[in-house]
Motif scaffolding. Structure first.
Motif, PDB file in Angstrom:
ATOM      1  N   ASN B  51     101.124 127.964  -4.151  1.00 48.50           N
ATOM      2  CA  ASN B  51     100.164 129.161  -4.124  1.00 48.50           C
ATOM      3  C   ASN B  51     100.035 129.965  -2.768  1.00 48.50           C
ATOM      4  O   ASN B  51     100.199 129.255  -1.660  1.00 48.50           O
ATOM      5  CB  ASN B  51      98.962 128.873  -4.962  1.00 48.50           C
ATOM      6  N   GLU B  52      99.286 131.103  -2.979  1.00 47.57           N
ATOM      7  CA  GLU B  52      99.008 131.788  -1.574  1.00 47.57           C
ATOM      8  C   GLU B  52      98.141 131.191  -0.750  1.00 47.57           C
ATOM      9  O   GLU B  52      98.147 131.408   0.291  1.00 47.57           O
ATOM     10  CB  GLU B  52      98.650 133.242  -2.187  1.00 47.57           C
ATOM     11  N   PHE B  53      97.161 130.323  -1.434  1.00 47.76           N
ATOM     12  CA  PHE B  53      96.241 129.647  -0.472  1.00 47.76           C
ATOM     13  C   PHE B  53      96.792 128.809   0.638  1.00 47.76           C
ATOM     14  O   PHE B  53      96.682 128.772   1.928  1.00 47.76           O
ATOM     15  CB  PHE B  53      95.169 129.114  -1.214  1.00 47.76           C
ATOM     16  N   ALA B  54      97.896 127.889  -0.040  1.00 50.40           N
ATOM     17  CA  ALA B  54      98.611 127.023   0.787  1.00 50.40           C
ATOM     18  C   ALA B  54      99.407 127.883   1.911  1.00 50.40           C
ATOM     19  O   ALA B  54      99.469 127.523   2.920  1.00 50.40           O
ATOM     20  CB  ALA B  54      99.504 126.144  -0.533  1.00 50.40           C
ATOM     21  N   SER B  56      98.560 130.625   3.071  1.00 42.72           N
ATOM     22  CA  SER B  56      97.754 131.111   4.060  1.00 42.72           C
ATOM     23  C   SER B  56      97.456 130.195   5.170  1.00 42.72           C
ATOM     24  O   SER B  56      96.865 130.539   6.330  1.00 42.72           O
ATOM     25  CB  SER B  56      96.836 131.843   3.303  1.00 42.72           C
ATOM     26  N   LEU B  57      97.467 128.816   4.808  1.00 43.24           N
ATOM     27  CA  LEU B  57      97.130 127.848   5.473  1.00 43.24           C
ATOM     28  C   LEU B  57      98.127 127.667   6.918  1.00 43.24           C
ATOM     29  O   LEU B  57      97.758 127.487   8.139  1.00 43.24           O
ATOM     30  CB  LEU B  57      97.045 126.623   4.959  1.00 43.24           C
ATOM     31  N   ASN B  60      98.191 131.834   8.319  1.00 40.74           N
ATOM     32  CA  ASN B  60      96.809 132.202   8.684  1.00 40.74           C
ATOM     33  C   ASN B  60      96.644 133.632   8.164  1.00 40.74           C
ATOM     34  O   ASN B  60      95.953 134.396   8.804  1.00 40.74           O
ATOM     35  CB  ASN B  60      96.699 132.214  10.140  1.00 40.74           C
ATOM     36  N   THR B  62      96.658 136.315   4.322  1.00 42.04           N
ATOM     37  CA  THR B  62      97.142 136.269   3.000  1.00 42.04           C
ATOM     38  C   THR B  62      97.608 137.652   2.707  1.00 42.04           C
ATOM     39  O   THR B  62      97.666 138.742   3.699  1.00 42.04           O
ATOM     40  CB  THR B  62      95.726 136.274   1.962  1.00 42.04           C
ATOM     41  N   ASN B 117      90.556 135.328   4.369  1.00 40.76           N
ATOM     42  CA  ASN B 117      91.514 135.732   5.180  1.00 40.76           C
ATOM     43  C   ASN B 117      92.216 136.847   4.907  1.00 40.76           C
ATOM     44  O   ASN B 117      93.512 136.952   4.844  1.00 40.76           O
ATOM     45  CB  ASN B 117      92.603 134.607   5.513  1.00 40.76           C
TER      46      ASN B 117
END
Lengths: 328, 328
Positions: B51-54, B56-57, B60, B62, B117
């Motif tokens: 997913n997008e959150f992973a 974004s980690l 850094n 989104t 983010n």
């Protein structure tokens, strides 16, 4: 974002494991006081900022609600958007806004919402294809249809009591002396337009009155053009129920342009009670949709499903009321 | 979401490290063909969904743009929201919608945007306190002020050329024979209302004409009530420049209610060219804000800053045009 400091950097400086850093920042995880202090000192030194995405990797959930909307040009919907945003904000949730141009929600919109791990989804005036419906069912994302419903009760839906409201509108027009009425419909594929027609005609039929139906599209231009057509046919009804307010304003303007007196020659009733309906120029009799109550029902359901997904569905109907103004 | 399968589960089943799973799913990372195959087979078996959150980690960043808006009841802004949503969607970006009740953006709104983010932020009709301004500068999140500007050019802003437009409106009213004009201002703390006043008065002063200013608030009710006050004072100007269209509709309605003929006795000019200005009931002469061009400028800047943050600022002004209708 400037913030390129990761949990790994903090862990290194603090001399603890990366998972200790996670435990300090994300809810529901325990960590020793000593470790916590080390982490906090290191995080401060580096300017580390834990974020929602990291949190979501642990909780598998964000505090984002996807809101899908089509007709933002109809003033009813900005009002709905505002109330949802304000209500969810108080609960710590944010709104990811999805605007569809098509009547139907696209698969890509659903994929996007799933990619962002939204906690729940609200769909207002867009329809669901069978494909998308299945996708949603499978994903187990809590979903509410707002101001729309699907007959088979596959999803939870929150509407105004359209059937009852339109019956009351028909009774009101009859009471005011109308004997030859018309219904100007919104988009044919919407449950709102179908239900409003059904309630209205049920009373008209019971009274053995003539009835005319005109198809239109829930826009000002639609109401305006449909009325020009009615006028050209020279069969002007003495009462018109228009499926929403923005169309009704177009109806009123077209009647006035042709010097047809409202309410003496024709009475006009809308639906929604948008702000403009109360402007002195229009002073439109209409049915008020109780937006605040509808939003409340929607939010309560979503929040309960976010805590514990049950997949429970129901068609909830909220009562509105007739607002009598000068077009009747 | 149902999807509780994590990269860890996939790594375990595939017999590879968790970081190998990350490398398979997130752009710009290399991994051997053999490992990739193992991961994909395991992911398919488990129903893993990156997913997008992973993402974004790792990156850094989104693909979310924060859009902050206050006056969604002014039909100009739903139009702006629609255009931004459609344009960003084509670029693969989504809109996180932030509605402020206060004139000023709250610190909590900014914190929320930072927690998610967001790749960039657009602020429309809300103002920035000094505190929030500093916070933004520090965060290095690309920011655009849309339809607002701050005098010290701390941020990139995109506006209509308000000074030039309002000069032309004054010249137009003079040309149409007006000799005693008024300006009905919007909220005093907005750059749009100040600039429109400045441009308008500069021409009026040059022509040594009398001038009246009335303060109001960019709403229909504001325009309506201000005009009732003007009428009560019995000093009705022969030309009124109203700082936006929605107020101008209130002005027109109040004049009509008092049987003051438009345009014979008083001419009315608005600003924005919202859809309603073209309705036959109003037929309002107004200045068209080129929303599409303004959105384009904003998006181009944001996309460039997302690729490479430069912190470059400028006040960009886009030209609109006078739309002459029947109120002048």
């Amino acid at each position: 974002m400037k913030n390129n400091v990761t949990a790994k950097d903090v862990a290194k400086l603090a001399g603890v494991s990366q998972s200790s850093v996670s435990r300090v920042y994300f809810e529901g995880a325990s960590v020793s006081k000593k470790t916590r202090e080390k982490v906090i000192v290191a995080a401060k030194e580096l300017g580390y900022r834990p974020n929602e995405f990291a949190r979501s990797l642990i909780t598998n959930r964000t505090k984002i609600i996807g809101l899908v909307m089509k007709g933002i040009q109809n003033p009813f919907y900005p009002q709905v958007l505002k109330e949802f945003t304000a209500t969810f904000k108080k609960l710590g949730y944010s709104i990811l806004f999805v605007s569809t141009n098509n009547d139907e929600i696209q698969k890509e919109d659903i994929d996007m919402l799933r990619n962002y791990n939204v906690a729940g989804v609200i769909i207002t005036d867009a329809s669901l294809s069978l494909n998308v419906t299945e996708d949603f069912k499978e994903s187990q994302v809590p979903l509410v249809l707002f101001n729309r419903k699907i007959d088979n009760e596959q999803f939870y839906s929150v509407c105004c009591n359209n059937l009852d409201a339109s019956e009351k509108i028909a009774e009101y027009l009859i009471e005011k002396g109308c004997s030859d009425v018309a219904y100007i419909a919104g988009n044919a594929n919407t449950s709102t337009s179908r239900d409003r027609e059904k309630g209205f005609t049920s009373i008209i039929e019971k009274n053995n009155m003539p009835f005319h139906k005109y198809t239109s599209d829930y826009t000002y231009e639609g109401g305006y053009k449909t009325t020009q057509k009615i006028i050209a046919e020279k069969k002007i009804p003495d009462g018109i129920f228009v499926a929403n307010d923005i169309m009704a304003l177009g109806v009123v303007d077209a009647l006035r342009e042709n010097s047809i007196m409202i309410p003496a020659e024709t009475k006009v009733v809308g639906f929604d009670n948008i702000e403009m309906a109360s402007w002195p120029t229009y002073n439109l009799t209409t049915w008020e949709q109780p937006i605040t109550k509808m939003v409340e029902q929607t939010v309560n359901y979503l929040m309960a499903e976010i805590v514990e997904f049950s997949g429970y569905t129901e068609n909830v109907e909220v009562n509105g009321e007739l607002i009598v103004r000068k077009t009747t």
